[in-house]
Scaffold this motif. Structure first.
Motif, PDB file in Angstrom:
ATOM      1  N   LEU A  29      39.823  21.347  30.746  1.00  0.00           N
ATOM      2  CA  LEU A  29      40.888  21.493  31.735  1.00  0.00           C
ATOM      3  C   LEU A  29      40.352  21.830  33.108  1.00  0.00           C
ATOM      4  CD1 LEU A  29      43.917  21.380  32.049  1.00  0.00           C
ATOM      5  CD2 LEU A  29      44.036  23.803  31.501  1.00  0.00           C
ATOM      6  N   TYR A  30      39.322  22.658  33.178  1.00  0.00           N
ATOM      7  CA  TYR A  30      38.775  23.088  34.466  1.00  0.00           C
ATOM      8  C   TYR A  30      37.364  22.538  34.624  1.00  0.00           C
ATOM      9  CZ  TYR A  30      42.640  26.404  34.496  1.00  0.00           C
ATOM     10  OH  TYR A  30      43.875  26.968  34.488  1.00  0.00           O
ATOM     11  N   SER A  31      37.114  21.942  35.781  1.00  0.00           N
ATOM     12  CA  SER A  31      35.802  21.363  36.031  1.00  0.00           C
ATOM     13  C   SER A  31      34.829  22.374  36.625  1.00  0.00           C
ATOM     14  CB  SER A  31      35.933  20.159  36.973  1.00  0.00           C
ATOM     15  OG  SER A  31      36.552  20.539  38.188  1.00  0.00           O
ATOM     16  N   HIS A  32      35.330  23.478  37.192  1.00  0.00           N
ATOM     17  CA  HIS A  32      34.476  24.509  37.767  1.00  0.00           C
ATOM     18  C   HIS A  32      34.820  25.849  37.123  1.00  0.00           C
ATOM     19  CE1 HIS A  32      33.124  21.689  40.803  1.00  0.00           C
ATOM     20  NE2 HIS A  32      34.386  21.411  41.078  1.00  0.00           N
ATOM     21  N   LYS A  33      33.805  26.519  36.612  1.00  0.00           N
ATOM     22  CA  LYS A  33      34.052  27.794  35.947  1.00  0.00           C
ATOM     23  C   LYS A  33      34.547  28.869  36.893  1.00  0.00           C
ATOM     24  CE  LYS A  33      30.701  27.156  32.192  1.00  0.00           C
ATOM     25  NZ  LYS A  33      29.511  27.721  31.508  1.00  0.00           N
ATOM     26  N   GLU A  34      34.195  28.759  38.155  1.00  0.00           N
ATOM     27  CA  GLU A  34      34.537  29.809  39.104  1.00  0.00           C
ATOM     28  C   GLU A  34      36.039  29.946  39.337  1.00  0.00           C
ATOM     29  OE1 GLU A  34      33.984  27.250  43.218  1.00  0.00           O
ATOM     30  OE2 GLU A  34      32.281  28.335  42.376  1.00  0.00           O
ATOM     31  N   VAL A  35      36.837  28.971  38.875  1.00  0.00           N
ATOM     32  CA  VAL A  35      38.279  29.047  39.109  1.00  0.00           C
ATOM     33  C   VAL A  35      38.934  30.155  38.297  1.00  0.00           C
ATOM     34  CG1 VAL A  35      38.428  26.607  39.658  1.00  0.00           C
ATOM     35  CG2 VAL A  35      38.826  27.346  37.335  1.00  0.00           C
ATOM     36  N   PHE A  36      38.225  30.736  37.346  1.00  0.00           N
ATOM     37  CA  PHE A  36      38.824  31.809  36.555  1.00  0.00           C
ATOM     38  C   PHE A  36      39.284  32.945  37.449  1.00  0.00           C
ATOM     39  CE2 PHE A  36      34.725  33.767  37.146  1.00  0.00           C
ATOM     40  CZ  PHE A  36      34.965  35.132  37.071  1.00  0.00           C
ATOM     41  N   LEU A  37      38.500  33.261  38.482  1.00  0.00           N
ATOM     42  CA  LEU A  37      38.864  34.361  39.371  1.00  0.00           C
ATOM     43  C   LEU A  37      40.106  34.010  40.174  1.00  0.00           C
ATOM     44  CD1 LEU A  37      37.952  37.182  40.186  1.00  0.00           C
ATOM     45  CD2 LEU A  37      36.691  36.154  42.066  1.00  0.00           C
ATOM     46  N   ARG A  38      40.207  32.774  40.610  1.00  0.00           N
ATOM     47  CA  ARG A  38      41.405  32.348  41.327  1.00  0.00           C
ATOM     48  C   ARG A  38      42.648  32.503  40.465  1.00  0.00           C
ATOM     49  NH1 ARG A  38      42.109  26.078  42.050  1.00  0.00           N
ATOM     50  NH2 ARG A  38      42.670  26.372  39.878  1.00  0.00           N
ATOM     51  N   GLU A  39      42.561  32.113  39.199  1.00  0.00           N
ATOM     52  CA  GLU A  39      43.714  32.189  38.309  1.00  0.00           C
ATOM     53  C   GLU A  39      44.124  33.635  38.053  1.00  0.00           C
ATOM     54  OE1 GLU A  39      45.322  29.585  37.362  1.00  0.00           O
ATOM     55  OE2 GLU A  39      43.921  28.073  38.067  1.00  0.00           O
ATOM     56  N   LEU A  40      43.155  34.486  37.799  1.00  0.00           N
ATOM     57  CA  LEU A  40      43.483  35.878  37.485  1.00  0.00           C
ATOM     58  C   LEU A  40      44.019  36.608  38.712  1.00  0.00           C
ATOM     59  CD1 LEU A  40      40.501  36.801  35.132  1.00  0.00           C
ATOM     60  CD2 LEU A  40      42.805  36.048  34.523  1.00  0.00           C
ATOM     61  N   VAL A  41      43.457  36.336  39.872  1.00  0.00           N
ATOM     62  CA  VAL A  41      43.973  36.959  41.093  1.00  0.00           C
ATOM     63  C   VAL A  41      45.381  36.442  41.391  1.00  0.00           C
ATOM     64  CG1 VAL A  41      43.651  37.121  43.589  1.00  0.00           C
ATOM     65  CG2 VAL A  41      41.705  37.410  42.074  1.00  0.00           C
ATOM     66  N   SER A  42      45.631  35.174  41.127  1.00  0.00           N
ATOM     67  CA  SER A  42      46.966  34.628  41.331  1.00  0.00           C
ATOM     68  C   SER A  42      47.973  35.292  40.407  1.00  0.00           C
ATOM     69  CB  SER A  42      46.956  33.113  41.101  1.00  0.00           C
ATOM     70  OG  SER A  42      46.109  32.474  42.007  1.00  0.00           O
ATOM     71  N   ASN A  43      47.581  35.506  39.158  1.00  0.00           N
ATOM     72  CA  ASN A  43      48.473  36.204  38.226  1.00  0.00           C
ATOM     73  C   ASN A  43      48.749  37.624  38.690  1.00  0.00           C
ATOM     74  OD1 ASN A  43      48.673  33.997  36.520  1.00  0.00           O
ATOM     75  ND2 ASN A  43      46.955  34.618  35.246  1.00  0.00           N
ATOM     76  N   ALA A  44      47.710  38.307  39.197  1.00  0.00           N
ATOM     77  CA  ALA A  44      47.909  39.664  39.711  1.00  0.00           C
ATOM     78  C   ALA A  44      48.846  39.660  40.910  1.00  0.00           C
ATOM     79  CB  ALA A  44      46.559  40.273  40.080  1.00  0.00           C
ATOM     80  N   SER A  45      48.696  38.664  41.782  1.00  0.00           N
ATOM     81  CA  SER A  45      49.585  38.557  42.929  1.00  0.00           C
ATOM     82  C   SER A  45      51.021  38.314  42.500  1.00  0.00           C
ATOM     83  CB  SER A  45      49.107  37.425  43.838  1.00  0.00           C
ATOM     84  OG  SER A  45      50.013  37.196  44.891  1.00  0.00           O
ATOM     85  N   ASP A  46      51.202  37.514  41.454  1.00  0.00           N
ATOM     86  CA  ASP A  46      52.555  37.262  40.961  1.00  0.00           C
ATOM     87  C   ASP A  46      53.189  38.533  40.401  1.00  0.00           C
ATOM     88  OD1 ASP A  46      52.135  34.637  41.617  1.00  0.00           O
ATOM     89  OD2 ASP A  46      51.444  34.090  39.619  1.00  0.00           O
ATOM     90  N   ALA A  47      52.389  39.324  39.677  1.00  0.00           N
ATOM     91  CA  ALA A  47      52.911  40.581  39.131  1.00  0.00           C
ATOM     92  C   ALA A  47      53.326  41.533  40.250  1.00  0.00           C
ATOM     93  CB  ALA A  47      51.854  41.225  38.239  1.00  0.00           C
ATOM     94  N   LEU A  48      52.556  41.563  41.320  1.00  0.00           N
ATOM     95  CA  LEU A  48      52.911  42.396  42.471  1.00  0.00           C
ATOM     96  C   LEU A  48      54.150  41.854  43.174  1.00  0.00           C
ATOM     97  CD1 LEU A  48      49.315  42.946  43.869  1.00  0.00           C
ATOM     98  CD2 LEU A  48      50.788  44.717  42.920  1.00  0.00           C
ATOM     99  N   ASP A  49      54.220  40.542  43.289  1.00  0.00           N
ATOM    100  CA  ASP A  49      55.372  39.925  43.940  1.00  0.00           C
ATOM    101  C   ASP A  49      56.656  40.197  43.159  1.00  0.00           C
ATOM    102  OD1 ASP A  49      56.144  38.607  46.192  1.00  0.00           O
ATOM    103  OD2 ASP A  49      54.920  36.839  45.816  1.00  0.00           O
ATOM    104  N   LYS A  50      56.559  40.123  41.852  1.00  0.00           N
ATOM    105  CA  LYS A  50      57.726  40.373  41.019  1.00  0.00           C
ATOM    106  C   LYS A  50      58.168  41.835  41.117  1.00  0.00           C
ATOM    107  CE  LYS A  50      59.433  39.493  36.353  1.00  0.00           C
ATOM    108  NZ  LYS A  50      59.097  38.955  35.015  1.00  0.00           N
TER     109      LYS A  50
END
Length: 829
Positions: A144-165
Motif C-alpha cells: 500500500l505504501y511505497s515509502h516507509k517514512e509515511v508512517f509518521l505522517r499517518e500517525l501525526v495526522s491521526n493525532a491531529s484529528d483526535a485534537l480536532d475532535k
C-alpha cells in the motif's frame, strides 16, 4: 473471523439469567464450572419452551460450531458454552459468575478464583482481528505504501484529528478540557531502546472505542462522528477538518515497527487502557493500565518498537524533525520533537595549591559545552494559502516562495485563489524568476514543484503529469484540498476524479498568470519569461491540443522583417499582405543560415514576411498548431508552395521550354530526386532542393540524425521524396538546357548535373551523402576553371604579338572570354 465478543457477552448473560430463574442450583453449578449436575427435575419442570431456547444460545456463543443435542438441559448447554469458548479470558468468566450470583441473591458465596482475581492484577484480554486481517496487514506493509517514512505522517495526522475532535466537542462541553488544556503533539525517540513515542492530548478512546478502532481495519471513528452530526443537521459539521481517527493509516506503523503499544485515556472513562499488537500476529491484547507512573491525564500515546533495519534511521531526532517539517509542517496544532541541544556554562577549576593565610585566592573557571535534550517546536510556519489574499503582502508571498522551494530570486508572478463548487480547494501558484539549471523536468513526467496537501497534511510532490501537465512543470506552488479521500491509499490519489478536475483549473490559472505577464507595460518581463520557459510552451503546443488556442498567442518568433525583436502571431497577421493566404515559416539551425536560405528569394521579392524557427522543438510545435485564426502555417522548404504567378503565360512558356531539361536531369540523378521541375520560389539561385509535402524537412532530418537512439530505418522511411527545382532565368540552367539538346551524352555535362545537385543539397540544408565524392567534384571544377584561365591568357598573348608583328592599323577581331572554347571545355567531346 468476525469479532463477536460484545454481542456474545450480552446474549450469554441474558440466557444464563433466564436459566438461573428456572434452575438456580444447577445453573450456579454450571457457572462454577462443575463437571456434573443432576438434570432430572429441572428438565421436566422447564417445559418445551426452555428447550427451544437452548439452540439460539449455542448458535451465538459457540466458537467451534457446537452441535445441538435434543433432550439436553439448558444449564448443561450453558456450561458447554463457557467451557468451549476459547476466546474468553478468565476475567470474563469471573465477571459472569459474579453477575449470576448477584442475580440470585447469593452474595455470600465466594469462590477462590474470585478472591484471587481481586488480589492479582487484571490480566490482558486477547482478541482476534477480523477475518483476513493478517493478509490485509501484509498488503499495507508491503504494497500500500511505497515509502516507509509515511508512517509518521499517518500517525501525526491521526493525532491531529483526535485534537480536532476534542476541540470541536469542547465547544458544547468545556469540561472535556479540564484534565489538560494544552492541545499539542509530542514526538520522542529513544535510541537506546529503539522506540518512537507519539503523544497527543486529544480525545482519547474508551475500551470499546479502542477495540472497535484498532481491532477493525479501516474503521473510522471520525467518519461515524461526522455522520452523526449530519443526521442532527448540524451545519457546522462541514467545517471540521477531520480525516478519521484510526483507519488504514494507523497500521502503517508496522512498516517500521515489530510491535506497537497504544496507551489511551478518554475523558468519558476513568480508566486508561493499553492496546498491544505485533506485526506478524493475527491477534492483539487490551488491558487496563495499573501503573500509576504511566498514567496520562487525557489523550493517546503510541510507542513503536522499531525493526532492526529501521532503528538507525528513525531513532535519529533530526530525521524525525525533518519528516515532520516535510509532511506535517502546516498542522494546526503545535508539534514538539525531542531534540539534542548544547549549551555552555562556566565551571570552577579546583586549584591544588592552598591559598596563603590572609589572602583570598582568585577562582579560575573554564567554559564547558554541555549536551542536553529538550522539546523544540517544529511546525512554526503557518499555511499562508489559508489566509485571505487581502491580508497577505507581496513580501509575505515572496518569502513563502523562497523558504518553501529553496529559491533565492523573487517569482515573476503568483496567484492565490480558492475554488468552490463541484470541488473545493485552495492553491497558491508561482512562476519562478529563472529556469532550473538542468532541464530534466522537461524531459521526464515527474515533477516535485507542486506540493499536494489534504487538510494541511502533506501528501506528495511526485506526480506523473496527473496534477500538472509536463510542459508546465516549471510552475511551483501548493494545493490544499478537503475533498480527497484519506482513509484509502494516499499514494494513488492521482487516479481520483477530483484530481483531474483540479488539474484543469490549475492549468487555467497558470495561463492567466502568463497572460498577465505578457500584458505588462514592461516588455522585458515577458522577454525574460520567454527566455526561461519558452520551450515549455512550445512543448504544450505538441502535448496539450485542448489548450492550443491559449498557447498560440503566447508564442514568440523571429522573422525576416523582425530579426532583433521577437514578435507574436498577431503581429504577423497585422503585417500580412492583402494577397497573402498563409503564414510562412522556415526551420533552420540558426538565424544566419535562415536569412541566407534560397527559399526566401521570391518571398522577399514580394515583401512577404517569413517566421524563422531556429529551436529544435519549433518545427514540431508549428506542425501541431497547423493554423492560427484561419491562417494555415506553410513550410516554404517543402514542395507545392502556392504563390500567385505574376505572368502565367511566361510561366507556361518556361515550363514548355525546359521540359526536356527537367526530364534529362531526372534521368541523370535517378532515385536521388522524385522529380525535377521549374521553381516559383527562386530569384537568384540556380536551383534548390525541397522536401516532399509529407516528409521530413532538411532541418528535421538533421535533428533526427543527431538523436542518440535514432532509428536509421525510420529515417529512410520519413525522409520522403525530394524535388529539385530549377530557376529558368539563371545562366547555369540555361547552359545546361543547351547542352542537353546539343550533347545529351556528354560525360562532363553529367558531372555538372551531379555537382549542381550536391550544391543544392548544401544550400537547402541537407547533408551530402558522400562528402568525399562531392569534394572531388569541387576540386575538379576548380582545376577546370584554372586551366581555362591559363588558356585564355595564352590566346590573348598570341593575339597581341600578331598585332605587333604586322605593325599595321588593320582591325583586329576581339574574342570575348565567354566565347573561348578550350581543349578542356566540358561541353566539347
Amino acid at each position: 473471523m468476525l469479532f463477536v465478543l460484545a454481542s456474545t457477552r450480552r446474549v450469554l448473560s441474558s440466557s444464563l439469567l433466564q436459566s438461573m430463574a428456572m434452575a438456580p442450583a444447577a445453573t450456579l453449578a454450571a457457572a462454577r464450572g462443575l463437571s456434573t449436575a443432576a438434570p432430572g427435575a429441572a428438565i421436566s419442570s422447564r417445559g418445551s419452551s426452555e428447550r427451544r431456547s437452548a439452540p439460539s444460545v449455542a448458535a451465538v456463543s459457540s466458537s467451534r460450531n457446537l452441535k445441538e443435542r435434543a433432550g439436553r438441559s439448558v444449564f448443561v448447554s450453558n456450561r458447554s458454552v463457557l467451557s468451549s469458548s476459547k476466546s474468553f479470558a478468565s476475567s470474563e468468566i469471573f465477571s459472569t459468575r459474579r453477575a449470576l450470583a448477584r442475580s440470585q441473591g447469593l452474595s455470600g458465596i465466594r469462590c477462590q478464583s474470585t478472591v484471587a482475581e481481586k488480589e492479582a492484577a487484571p490480566a490482558a484480554e486477547k482478541f482476534e482481528y477480523q477475518a483476513e486481517v493478517s493478509r490485509l496487514l501484509d498488503l499495507i506493509v508491503h504494497s500500500l505504501y511505497s515509502h516507509k517514512e509515511v508512517f509518521l505522517r499517518e500517525l501525526v495526522s491521526n493525532a491531529s484529528d483526535a485534537l480536532d475532535k476534542l476541540r470541536f466537542l469542547s465547544v458544547t462541553d468545556p469540561s472535556l478540557l479540564d484534565a489538560n488544556s494544552n492541545l499539542e503533539i509530542r514526538i520522542q525517540t529513544d535510541q537506546e531502546n529503539g522506540t518512537i513515542t507519539i503523544s497527543d492530548s486529544g480525545i482519547g478512546m474508551t475500551r470499546e472505542e479502542l477495540q472497535k478502532s484498532l481491532g477493525t481495519i479501516a474503521e473510522s471513528g471520525t467518519a461515524k462522528f461526522l455522520k452523526a452530526l449530519k443526521e442532527k443537521d448540524d451545519t457546522t459539521s462541514s467545517d471540521n477538518n477531520l480525516i478519521g481517527q484510526f483507519g488504514v493509516g494507523f497500521y502503517s506503523a508496522f512498516l517500521v515497527a515489530d510491535k506497537v503499544v497504544v496507551s489511551t485515556k478518554s475523558p468519558k472513562s476513568d480508566r486508561q487502557y493499553i492496546w498491544e499488537g505485533e506485526a506478524d500476529n493475527s491477534s492483539y491484547t487490551i488491558r487496563e493500565e495499573t501503573d500509576s507512573e504511566k498514567m496520562i491525564p487525557r489523550g493517546t500515546q503510541i510507542t513503536l518498537y522499531l525493526k532492526t533495519d529501521a532503528k538507525d534511521e528513525y531513532c535519529d531526532p533530526i530525521r524525525i524533525q525533518n519528516l515532520v517539517k516535510n509532511y506535517s509542517q502546516f498542522i494546526s496544532f503545535p508539534i514538539y520533537t525531542y531534540q539534542e541541544k548544547t549549551r555552555t556554562k562556566e565551571e570552577i577549576i579546583e586549584d591544588e595549591e592552598p591559598a596563603a593565610e590572609g589572602e583570598e585566592k582568585e577562582k579560575k573557571t573554564k567554559t564547558v559545552t554541555e549536551k542536553y535534550f529538550d522539546w523544540e517546536l517544529t511546525n512554526e510556519t503557518k499555511p499562508i494559502w489559508l489566509r485571505s489574499p487581502k491580508e497577505v503582502t507581496k513580501d509575505d508571498y515572496n518569502g513563502f516562495f523562497k523558504s518553501t522551494f529553496q529559491e533565492f530570486i523573487d517569482p515573476m508572478a503568483y496567484s492565490h485563489f480558492s475554488t468552490e463548487g463541484e470541488i473545493e480547494f485552495k492553491s497558491l501558484l508561482y512562476i519562478p524568476g529563472m529556469a532550473p539549471y538542468n532541464t530534466e523536468d522537461l524531459l521526464t513526467q515527474k515533477s516535485k514543484n507542486i506540493r499536494l496537501y489534504v487538510k494541511r497534511v502533506f501528501i506528495s510532490d511526485e506526480f506523473d503529469g496527473e496534477l500538472f501537465p509536463r510542459y508546465l512543470a516549471f510552475v511551483k506552488g501548493v494545493v490544499d484540498s478537503n475533498d480527497l479521500p484519506l482513509n484509502v491509499s494516499r499514494e494513488i490519489l492521482q487516479e481520483s476524479r477530483i484530481v483531474r478536475i483540479m488539474k484543469k483549473r490549475l492549468v487555467r490559472k497558470t495561463f492567466d498568470m502568463i497572460e498577465d505577464i505578457a500584458k505588462r507595460e514592461n516588455k522585458e518581463d515577458y522577454k525574460n519569461f520567454w527566455t526561461n520557459f519558452g520551450k515549455n510552451l512550445k512543448l504544450g503546443c505538441i502535448e496539450d491540443t485542448a489548450n492550443q488556442k491559449r498557447l498560440a498567442p503566447l508564442l514568440r518568433f523571429s522573422s525576416s522583417k523582425c530579426e532583433d525583436e521577437l514578435m507574436t502571431l498577431d503581429d504577423y497577421i497585422e503585417r500580412m499582405k492583402p494577397d497573402q493566404k498563409a503564414i510562412y515559416y522556415l526551420a533552420a539551425d540558426s538565424l544566419k543560415s535562415a536569412k541566407s536560405a534560397p527559399f526566401l528569394e521570391e518571398l522577399t521579392k514580394r515583401d512577404y514576411e517569413v517566421l524563422f524557427l531556429v529551436e529544435p522543438i519549433d518545427e514540431v510545435a508549428m506542425t501541431n498548431l497547423a493554423s492560427y485564426k484561419d491562417k494555415k502555417f506553410v513550410d516554404i522548404s517543402k514542395e507545392d508552395l502556392e504563390l500567385d504567378s505574376e505572368d502565367k503565360e511566361k510561366e507556361k512558356e518556361a515550363e514548355q521550354e525546359y521540359r526536356l531539361l527537367c526530364d534529362w536531369m531526372k534521368q541523370q540523378l535517378g532515385d536521388k530526386v522524385a522529380k525535377v521541375k521549374i521553381s516559383n520560389r527562386l530569384a537568384s539561385s540556380p536551383c534548390v532542393l525541397v522536401s516532399g509535402k509529407f516528409g521530413w524537412s532538411a532541418n528535421m532530418e538533421r535533428i533526427m540524425k543527431a538523436q542518440t537512439l535514432g532509428d536509421n530505418s525510420q529515417l529512410e522511411f520519413m525522409r520522403g521524396r525530394r524535388v529539385l527545382e530549377i530557376n529558368p532565368n539563371h545562366p547555369i540552367v540555361q547552359d545546361l538546357n543547351f547542352a542537353c539538346k546539343d550533347t545529351p551524352r556528354s560525360a562532363r555535362a553529367k558531372k555538372m548535373v551531379d555537382l549542381l545537385y550536391d550544391t543544392a543539397l548544401l544550400a537547402s540544408g541537407f547533408s551530402p551523402e558522400n562528402p568525399a565524392e562531392f569534394g572531388g567534384r569541387v576540386y575538379e571544377m576548380m582545376a577546370m576553371a584554372l586551366s581555362g584561365k591559363r588558356a585564355t591568357a595564352e590566346v590573348s598573348e598570341t593575339a597581341d604579338a600578331a598585332v605587333e608583328e604586322e605593325g599595321s592599323d588593320a582591325a583586329v577581331e576581339v574574342v570575348e572570354p565567354t566565347e573561348v572554347r578550350t581543349e578542356n571545355d566540358p561541353w566539347q567531346q
